[in-house]
Write a protein that holds these residues in place. Structure first.
Motif, short mmCIF file in Angstrom:
data_model
loop_
_atom_site.label_atom_id
_atom_site.label_comp_id
_atom_site.label_asym_id
_atom_site.label_seq_id
_atom_site.Cartn_x
_atom_site.Cartn_y
_atom_site.Cartn_z
N TYR A 120 0.83 -1.21 0.00
CA TYR A 120 0.00 0.00 0.00
C TYR A 120 0.87 1.26 0.00
O TYR A 120 1.87 1.33 0.72
CB TYR A 120 -0.92 0.00 1.22
CG TYR A 120 -1.88 -1.15 1.28
CD1 TYR A 120 -2.80 -1.37 0.25
CD2 TYR A 120 -1.88 -2.03 2.35
CE1 TYR A 120 -3.69 -2.44 0.30
CE2 TYR A 120 -2.76 -3.11 2.41
CZ TYR A 120 -3.66 -3.31 1.38
OH TYR A 120 -4.54 -4.37 1.43
N PRO A 121 0.47 2.28 -0.77
CA PRO A 121 1.27 3.51 -0.83
C PRO A 121 1.38 4.22 0.52
O PRO A 121 0.47 4.17 1.34
CB PRO A 121 0.50 4.37 -1.85
CG PRO A 121 -0.23 3.39 -2.70
CD PRO A 121 -0.61 2.27 -1.77
N ASP A 122 2.50 4.87 0.70
CA ASP A 122 2.79 5.66 1.90
C ASP A 122 1.78 6.82 1.98
O ASP A 122 1.68 7.63 1.06
CB ASP A 122 4.22 6.19 1.77
CG ASP A 122 4.67 7.02 2.95
OD1 ASP A 122 3.92 7.10 3.94
OD2 ASP A 122 5.77 7.60 2.88
N SER A 123 1.00 6.88 3.07
CA SER A 123 0.00 7.94 3.20
C SER A 123 -0.33 8.16 4.67
O SER A 123 -0.48 7.21 5.43
CB SER A 123 -1.28 7.57 2.44
OG SER A 123 -2.31 8.50 2.71
N TYR A 128 -6.49 1.95 4.19
CA TYR A 128 -6.42 0.94 3.14
C TYR A 128 -7.21 -0.32 3.45
O TYR A 128 -7.04 -0.93 4.49
CB TYR A 128 -4.96 0.56 2.87
CG TYR A 128 -4.16 1.66 2.21
CD1 TYR A 128 -4.43 2.04 0.90
CD2 TYR A 128 -3.16 2.33 2.91
CE1 TYR A 128 -3.72 3.06 0.28
CE2 TYR A 128 -2.44 3.35 2.30
CZ TYR A 128 -2.72 3.71 0.99
OH TYR A 128 -2.01 4.73 0.39
N SER A 134 -3.91 0.42 -5.72
CA SER A 134 -2.68 1.20 -5.93
C SER A 134 -1.52 0.54 -5.20
O SER A 134 -1.69 -0.13 -4.18
CB SER A 134 -2.87 2.64 -5.44
OG SER A 134 -3.40 2.66 -4.13
N ASP A 136 2.57 0.93 -3.78
CA ASP A 136 3.62 1.86 -3.37
C ASP A 136 4.80 1.78 -4.35
O ASP A 136 5.25 0.69 -4.69
CB ASP A 136 4.10 1.52 -1.96
CG ASP A 136 4.99 2.61 -1.39
OD1 ASP A 136 4.65 3.79 -1.54
OD2 ASP A 136 6.03 2.28 -0.80
N ALA A 137 5.26 2.94 -4.79
CA ALA A 137 6.36 2.99 -5.76
C ALA A 137 7.70 2.86 -5.06
O ALA A 137 8.58 3.72 -5.16
CB ALA A 137 6.30 4.31 -6.54
N SER A 138 7.87 1.77 -4.33
CA SER A 138 9.09 1.54 -3.57
C SER A 138 9.58 0.13 -3.84
O SER A 138 8.88 -0.69 -4.46
CB SER A 138 8.82 1.69 -2.07
OG SER A 138 7.93 0.67 -1.63
N GLY A 141 7.11 -2.27 -2.22
CA GLY A 141 5.89 -2.40 -3.00
C GLY A 141 6.09 -3.35 -4.17
O GLY A 141 5.25 -4.21 -4.46
N ALA A 271 7.59 4.71 6.47
CA ALA A 271 6.40 4.49 5.64
C ALA A 271 5.16 4.49 6.53
O ALA A 271 5.16 3.96 7.63
CB ALA A 271 6.51 3.18 4.89
N GLN A 273 1.25 3.41 6.70
CA GLN A 273 0.16 2.64 6.11
C GLN A 273 -0.90 2.37 7.18
O GLN A 273 -0.66 1.60 8.10
CB GLN A 273 0.67 1.32 5.53
CG GLN A 273 1.36 1.46 4.19
CD GLN A 273 2.80 1.00 4.23
OE1 GLN A 273 3.33 0.65 5.26
NE2 GLN A 273 3.45 1.03 3.08
#
Length: 301
Positions: A120-123, A128, A134, A136-138, A141, A271, A273
């Motif tokens: 899951y993207p960092d937010s 989630y 979506s 996570d661009a890591s 991820g 991060a 989540q």
């Protein structure tokens, strides 16, 4: 029921094996270490070496369910070589199991695999659920995407597949809690960065009981394995300090400092989540440790 476990000697695997044995099930487990192989009533070890494509085919005899927990730890410095090991240890091992099942008669009906909420993207604001698509661009991820793809292949063999996306596992036998305790016990406890990042945690007992429940109920698809009440990093650190009767007044640890110390792996600490466990609850699972205080009272007693 006979259950094959990979990663059975790890922190989660050993607890799960113990729970299954207590409930009258038989365990087969795979180990890369021949000296760790045991042959006891209802608990039998078999050798494998995924990197070399080696596996004792007898491991599948009579097996109904596979629980796939094997994978190199993400809590070591992420050199380029080790990052490759993190990915390959998950994908190559799953591929070897797939090949064995595809090419041999078996009675496996269910494949339950570890996964991670790191997909899951960092937010700081998003909550989630499993429906979120979506990624996570890591590095982490990317690992989880490839990991889950290697597991989904088992559907092609008409095997039910369940992926358990696990959060921060709290245990008194190792893992994150043991490492977080160290500076706090020295009176140096402080949040990481802003301390506002969400940490979706789960007590080790709830995690292994969730795996067992998933097996009994033949869960399919993705399930988040996190307690119903996530906390911020500041709340988590302060709660541990309070439980240990240690001071909590040090300034927050800046991100750049931990990046110097830990390299790319420092992202694990920063991060955010915030992850929902409502799907597991809606499907009948009951958490014993809903709140962090309950978990720490048990683990830090």
């Amino acid at each position: 029921m006979k259950i094959l476990i990979t990663g059975a000697t790890g922190m989660i695997g050993s607890e799960l094996a113990s729970l299954l044995l207590q409930n009258g099930h038989s365990i087969h487990y795979l180990s890369t270490s021949k000296k760790d192989l045991k042959n006891e009533p209802n608990y039998q070890g078999f050798h494998w070496n995924p990197q070399q494509g080696v596996i004792d085919e007898n491991c599948m005899l009579g097996v109904d369910v596979i629980v796939h927990l094997a994978g190199a730890s993400i809590s070591k410095r992420w050199t380029q070589t080790y990052k490759q090991e993190i990915i390959e240890s998950r994908i190559v091992s799953a591929n070897l199991l797939y090949k064995l099942l595809k090419c041999n008669p078996h009675q496996v009906k269910h494949f339950v695999s570890a996964s991670a909420i790191g997909i899951y993207p960092d937010s700081l604001t998003q909550n989630y659920t499993e429906d979120n698509k979506s990624v996570d661009a890591s590095f982490l991820g990317n690992v989880v995407v490839k990991w889950e793809e290697s597991v989904d292949k088992f559907k092609l063999l008409n095997i039910k597949v369940c992926k358990i996306r696990t959060g921060l596992v709290l245990s008194d036998k190792g893992g994150a809690l043991k490492e977080m305790k160290k500076p706090i016990q020295m009176g140096l406890g402080s949040p990481f960065g802003s301390g506002k990042q969400w940490q979706s945690w789960i007590h080790i007992s709830d995690l292994v009981h969730l795996y067992y429940f998933a097996i009994l109920k033949e869960w399919q698809g993705v399930y988040n394995a996190v307690a119903p009440n996530p906390v911020t990093n500041a709340e988590l650190t302060k709660a541990i300090a309070t439980k240990l009767n240690k001071p909590f007044f040090m300034p927050n640890i800046p991100q750049f400092l931990l990046k110097i110390m830990l390299g790319e792996m420092h992202m694990l600490l920063f991060a955010s989540q915030k992850v929902s466990s409502q799907k597991a609850i809606d499907n009948g699972f009951e958490f014993r440790y809903h709140h962090l205080e309950q978990a720490l009272n048990d683990l830090l007693a």
